[in-house]
Design a protein around this motif. Sequence first.
Motif, PDB file in Angstrom:
ATOM      1  N   ARG A  83       0.836  -1.184   0.000  1.00 20.47           N
ATOM      2  CA  ARG A  83       0.000   0.000   0.000  1.00 20.47           C
ATOM      3  C   ARG A  83       0.875   1.239   0.000  1.00 20.47           C
ATOM      4  O   ARG A  83       2.028   1.194   0.433  1.00 20.47           O
ATOM      5  CB  ARG A  83      -0.942   0.006   1.203  1.00 20.47           C
ATOM      6  N   GLN A  84       0.296   2.317  -0.490  1.00 18.36           N
ATOM      7  CA  GLN A  84       1.006   3.589  -0.506  1.00 18.36           C
ATOM      8  C   GLN A  84       0.055   4.701  -0.135  1.00 18.36           C
ATOM      9  O   GLN A  84      -0.929   4.956  -0.843  1.00 18.36           O
ATOM     10  CB  GLN A  84       1.625   3.855  -1.877  1.00 18.36           C
ATOM     11  N   ALA A  85       0.347   5.334   0.971  1.00 20.54           N
ATOM     12  CA  ALA A  85      -0.443   6.466   1.433  1.00 20.54           C
ATOM     13  C   ALA A  85       0.076   7.742   0.781  1.00 20.54           C
ATOM     14  O   ALA A  85       1.238   7.801   0.365  1.00 20.54           O
ATOM     15  CB  ALA A  85      -0.361   6.568   2.954  1.00 20.54           C
TER      16      ALA A  85
ATOM     17  N   GLY B  16       1.922  10.895  -0.073  1.00 18.50           N
ATOM     18  CA  GLY B  16       3.149  11.494   0.421  1.00 18.50           C
ATOM     19  C   GLY B  16       4.107  10.531   1.093  1.00 18.50           C
ATOM     20  O   GLY B  16       5.123  10.960   1.661  1.00 18.50           O
ATOM     21  N   LYS B  17       3.803   9.246   1.039  1.00 20.56           N
ATOM     22  CA  LYS B  17       4.661   8.253   1.694  1.00 20.56           C
ATOM     23  C   LYS B  17       5.139   7.205   0.694  1.00 20.56           C
ATOM     24  O   LYS B  17       4.548   7.031  -0.377  1.00 20.56           O
ATOM     25  CB  LYS B  17       3.910   7.569   2.834  1.00 20.56           C
ATOM     26  N   ASP B  18       6.194   6.513   1.074  1.00 16.74           N
ATOM     27  CA  ASP B  18       6.663   5.395   0.265  1.00 16.74           C
ATOM     28  C   ASP B  18       5.695   4.219   0.404  1.00 16.74           C
ATOM     29  O   ASP B  18       4.963   4.118   1.398  1.00 16.74           O
ATOM     30  CB  ASP B  18       8.048   4.963   0.719  1.00 16.74           C
ATOM     31  N   SER B  19       5.734   3.340  -0.573  1.00 16.29           N
ATOM     32  CA  SER B  19       4.910   2.138  -0.456  1.00 16.29           C
ATOM     33  C   SER B  19       5.462   1.250   0.657  1.00 16.29           C
ATOM     34  O   SER B  19       6.653   1.274   0.968  1.00 16.29           O
ATOM     35  CB  SER B  19       4.881   1.385  -1.783  1.00 16.29           C
ATOM     36  N   GLU B  20       4.570   0.480   1.252  1.00 17.14           N
ATOM     37  CA  GLU B  20       4.977  -0.439   2.314  1.00 17.14           C
ATOM     38  C   GLU B  20       4.264  -1.768   2.124  1.00 17.14           C
ATOM     39  O   GLU B  20       3.169  -1.838   1.580  1.00 17.14           O
ATOM     40  CB  GLU B  20       4.643   0.138   3.694  1.00 17.14           C
TER      41      GLU B  20
ATOM     42  N   GLU C 117      -5.666   5.675   9.244  1.00 18.87           N
ATOM     43  CA  GLU C 117      -4.281   5.506   8.788  1.00 18.87           C
ATOM     44  C   GLU C 117      -4.121   4.349   7.804  1.00 18.87           C
ATOM     45  O   GLU C 117      -3.041   4.174   7.232  1.00 18.87           O
ATOM     46  CB  GLU C 117      -3.320   5.322   9.973  1.00 18.87           C
TER      47      GLU C 117
ATOM     48  N   ALA D 196      -5.031   4.451   1.761  1.00 22.29           N
ATOM     49  CA  ALA D 196      -3.905   4.301   0.837  1.00 22.29           C
ATOM     50  C   ALA D 196      -4.415   3.693  -0.466  1.00 22.29           C
ATOM     51  O   ALA D 196      -5.553   3.240  -0.540  1.00 22.29           O
ATOM     52  CB  ALA D 196      -2.835   3.386   1.444  1.00 22.29           C
TER      53      ALA D 196
END
Length: 122
Positions: free
Chosen positions: A38-40, A42-46, A89, A92
């Motif tokens: 998943r990718q939120a 402004g964030k990197d994928s996790e 949270e 994503a």
Amino acid sequence: QVQLVESGGGLVQTGDSLRLSCEASGLSFGDYNMAWFRQAPGKDSESVGFISYSDITFNYARFAEGRFTISRDKTRNTMYLQMSHLRPEDTAVYYCAAAKNTAPVLHGWDYRGQGTQVTVAS
């Protein structure tokens, strides 16, 4: 041509459940490890987690343990991500991925889908 197509995303409320699907074509589904990332904004994928080609090994990120379950139906060439107790949270874009060898990052997988948006309202 390999295709992975995610579906099932949408807008839900905190505490709701949602099931994502990833339909695979163009590959021997049973020979591949499958994963969710998943990718939120402004964030990197996790990594969310993965299921091994043998369906024996599972791995979940800490945030997913106890709330998310990965499964697959080899007769339908489809992998699922059952999510429960969703939180804001968890918002994503969720991607599925396939690979002969697992990798900790999305770009390390052989194939990936276009993603499906999950939005959890507070």
